[in-house]
Design an enzyme around this catalytic site. Sequence first.
Site, short mmCIF file in Angstrom:
data_model
loop_
_atom_site.label_atom_id
_atom_site.label_comp_id
_atom_site.label_asym_id
_atom_site.label_seq_id
_atom_site.Cartn_x
_atom_site.Cartn_y
_atom_site.Cartn_z
N HIS A 175 50.73 44.00 45.57
CA HIS A 175 50.36 42.58 45.49
C HIS A 175 51.58 41.71 45.76
O HIS A 175 52.71 42.09 45.43
CB HIS A 175 49.80 42.26 44.11
CG HIS A 175 48.36 42.66 43.96
ND1 HIS A 175 47.42 41.86 43.35
CD2 HIS A 175 47.70 43.77 44.35
CE1 HIS A 175 46.25 42.46 43.36
NE2 HIS A 175 46.39 43.63 43.96
N GLU A 176 51.33 40.56 46.32
CA GLU A 176 52.37 39.56 46.65
C GLU A 176 53.38 40.05 47.68
O GLU A 176 54.35 39.36 47.98
CB GLU A 176 53.13 39.05 45.39
CG GLU A 176 52.27 38.27 44.42
CD GLU A 176 51.63 39.16 43.37
OE1 GLU A 176 52.21 40.20 43.05
OE2 GLU A 176 50.53 38.83 42.90
N GLU A 207 41.64 36.60 41.53
CA GLU A 207 42.35 36.04 40.37
C GLU A 207 42.34 34.52 40.37
O GLU A 207 42.28 33.89 39.31
CB GLU A 207 43.78 36.58 40.29
CG GLU A 207 44.66 36.19 41.46
CD GLU A 207 46.07 36.79 41.38
OE1 GLU A 207 46.33 37.60 40.49
OE2 GLU A 207 46.89 36.46 42.24
N ASN A 209 55.21 26.84 44.00
CA ASN A 209 56.63 26.53 43.84
C ASN A 209 57.32 26.37 45.19
O ASN A 209 58.52 26.44 45.30
CB ASN A 209 57.32 27.60 43.00
CG ASN A 209 57.19 28.97 43.63
OD1 ASN A 209 56.56 29.10 44.68
ND2 ASN A 209 57.77 29.98 43.01
N HIS A 257 50.60 50.72 36.92
CA HIS A 257 50.95 49.35 37.31
C HIS A 257 52.46 49.13 37.22
O HIS A 257 53.06 49.41 36.18
CB HIS A 257 50.23 48.32 36.43
CG HIS A 257 50.49 46.90 36.86
ND1 HIS A 257 50.95 45.93 36.01
CD2 HIS A 257 50.38 46.32 38.08
CE1 HIS A 257 51.09 44.79 36.69
NE2 HIS A 257 50.76 45.00 37.93
N HIS A 258 53.05 48.68 38.30
CA HIS A 258 54.47 48.31 38.34
C HIS A 258 54.59 46.84 38.70
O HIS A 258 54.57 46.50 39.88
CB HIS A 258 55.23 49.10 39.41
CG HIS A 258 55.38 50.56 39.12
ND1 HIS A 258 55.75 51.46 40.10
CD2 HIS A 258 55.23 51.27 37.98
CE1 HIS A 258 55.82 52.69 39.56
NE2 HIS A 258 55.50 52.59 38.28
N GLU A 259 54.68 45.98 37.72
CA GLU A 259 55.04 44.59 38.04
C GLU A 259 56.56 44.59 38.17
O GLU A 259 57.27 44.85 37.21
CB GLU A 259 54.58 43.63 36.95
CG GLU A 259 55.03 42.19 37.13
CD GLU A 259 54.75 41.63 38.53
OE1 GLU A 259 53.58 41.46 38.86
OE2 GLU A 259 55.72 41.38 39.29
N GLU A 277 47.36 42.86 48.34
CA GLU A 277 46.68 41.60 48.01
C GLU A 277 47.11 40.61 49.10
O GLU A 277 46.40 40.44 50.08
CB GLU A 277 47.09 41.13 46.62
CG GLU A 277 46.42 39.82 46.24
CD GLU A 277 47.01 39.21 45.00
OE1 GLU A 277 46.24 38.73 44.17
OE2 GLU A 277 48.25 39.16 44.87
N GLU A 333 48.97 32.81 48.84
CA GLU A 333 47.84 32.65 47.91
C GLU A 333 47.28 31.22 47.97
O GLU A 333 47.23 30.51 46.98
CB GLU A 333 48.28 33.07 46.51
CG GLU A 333 48.59 34.57 46.49
CD GLU A 333 49.04 35.11 45.14
OE1 GLU A 333 49.39 34.31 44.25
OE2 GLU A 333 49.05 36.34 44.97
#
Length: 702
Positions: free
Chosen positions: A482-483, A507, A192, A412-414, A501, A170
């Site tokens: 995503h990620e 975002e 990070n 949505h599954h975070e 993503e 990102e």
Amino acid sequence: MKKGILIFVFALTPQMLIGQNCLSPNKQSEVIFSLTNEGAPNYQMLHKGQTVIAQSHMGFELVDALPLLQNFRVLDVRFDTKDEIWKPVWGEEKTIRNHYNEMLIALEQQDKNRKMNIRFRVYDEGIGFRYEFPVQDQLGHFIIAQERTGFAMTGDHIAHWIPGDYDTQEYDYTTSRISEIESLFDVVLTGNASQEQFSKTGVQTALMLKTDNGFYINIHEAALIDYPAMHLNLDPKTLIFESWLTPDAIGNMAYMVTPHNTPWRTVIVSDDARNILASRITYNLNEPCAITDTSWIKPMKYMGVWWEMITGKSSWSYTNDVRAVKLGETDFSKVSTNKTHAANNTNVKRYIDFAAKHGFDGILVEGWNEGWEDWFGHSKDYVFDFVTPYPDFDVETLNGYAKSKGVELIMHHETSSSVRNYERHMDKAYKFMRDNGYNAVKSGYVGDIIPRGEHHYSQFIVNHYNYAVKKAADYKIMVNAHEAVRPTGIARTYPNLVANESARGTEFQAFGGSKPNHTTILPFTRLVGGPMDYTPGVFEMDISKLNPNNNSHVNTTLANQLGLYVIMYSPLQMAADLPEHYERFMDAFQFIKDVGVDWEKSVYLEAEPGEYITIARKEKGSSNWFVGNSNGYNKRKAIVDCSFLDDKKTYMATIYRDHKSADFKTNPQAYVIETKTITRKTVLKITTVAAGGFGISIVPKN
Ligand code: NOJ
Ligand code: CA
């Protein structure tokens, strides 16, 4: 049939073979394999007679075993050729040609008798090659300490790069000379990323390069399966990039059990940047579709209860009372309610109504399930169970309501990157989706991977992403992850992976903003591997209007946001902004309502990485065309040559472009909508401002 010509064979014994080539079908591209005197395998690549990759080494360092780098002899050289047409379930065109010549070099290490094959496929616009380890007594299980595939550059090219972080893509792209990467590295590094973690000269793929004599070179990989993702580490003195794999928690790269192949290493080349966008090498190097019935996989346009959380106007979490879950409190009536919880019945219905009224297929709802308060509070290993809604989100009623209006809810599954936790719950979670009428899931991998020490791109977690996609296919579920690791064309095999993503998406416009030319680079880098859920369509650029504590600014014009629906290909396209913002610009919103999501064919009209892209696409099963443009830092006149249109037809074009007073910082919402009668003889000239762009919808008259 022999496709290659043996260049030099100082022929007496096989180990003396020092040059074996293979040409592409039209002979434009060429790969040359050779062995050095030490028996070290090398390759070289040419395009239109010019060297693109100078002689580069190949092989592996192993853990607790002698390396697979030299002492090889050639056992066999085999040629093959293929010319097939296949039909993607969704895509930028309705058929794809896979046309290559192949050269397989079978190698054996003289002292150890270990066998390693290298398979090259040579396309007119580039090459792919991979290492193959057949079943053998000498090599059963082995551990790769590092892959040593070189990509020797022939000069100090311009590179569009992001740092070789093991956990995120990102980033904004940096455009510099290759030789400048080292000095810019620390400036560019964010997030990070632990700096000791990886090489200071490592960059991610797809890496987009341009040579001083006008060659565009793209280095990436295809079919990343059961192997870590590859970054490229630069030797600044020699300008040689070398494969740099993502390590696991104890520093090993890949666990191999024969038979095992590596992913394909790809080099796409052209003297015309548009051909990089048009190349399908990445998909072609993947296996054909593994799903028999694909009727449930459908491109869709969606909206979401999402941007309000991303901007900080609302929250995912139902309660801020962290103690709730910590203390095992499951009765949410006893904890304080978070007034800004967006995934509540009333608000979700509001989005459903708006989506239904304007013909959208889906509504994504994030923050619907328990766990957010705990995750934000503690980041424990066990956070989400993916089946327990908050008390103000009525799964059954909302799904029924949406269905009655012809809209689907998107799950949505975070995962909070707790991948073992997700795997444990996966069957139940997907079954819950089926039982409640959900057909698609957006999954996410925010934060450090658990188990601790693993990275987002290591072999273990690459296997997890692929496992999740296969499992989802068993339940007829489409995945938008995503990620996760950046795609490598795997959607050819598993077309239920409708998007990822895996790059800096919209975002970030609410997290401080992205570079104005970001979307003139992404199609040359991230999108080479597959579609991106970029989530365009933001009409309110001043984020402080949504959240007074967020002074981010969306660094594009409104007309640019429209162009992105054509530029940033995805079978899953979001209209990211809030209904109330679209209400203010209904005439411009019309383009988002009209634009296609699945294409019969695509014509790449203009392209220069970092500067501009203009693409025309014909909607599948219709006579309508859509043109999109995204522009970089410099005001410019785009030329839209309409000769792609049907000969006999006259069309009505509606052009949504920047007003001459538009300015992405100070006046982003200044646009003009005009209509024109056009034919295939028309050439449109459209001025775009910095970070501007346009969308055009073209409909046959009568
Ligand atoms: C990051 C994703 O990119 C974003 O779309 C999502 O809303 C958050 N994670 C929360 O899962
Ligand atoms: Ca993200």
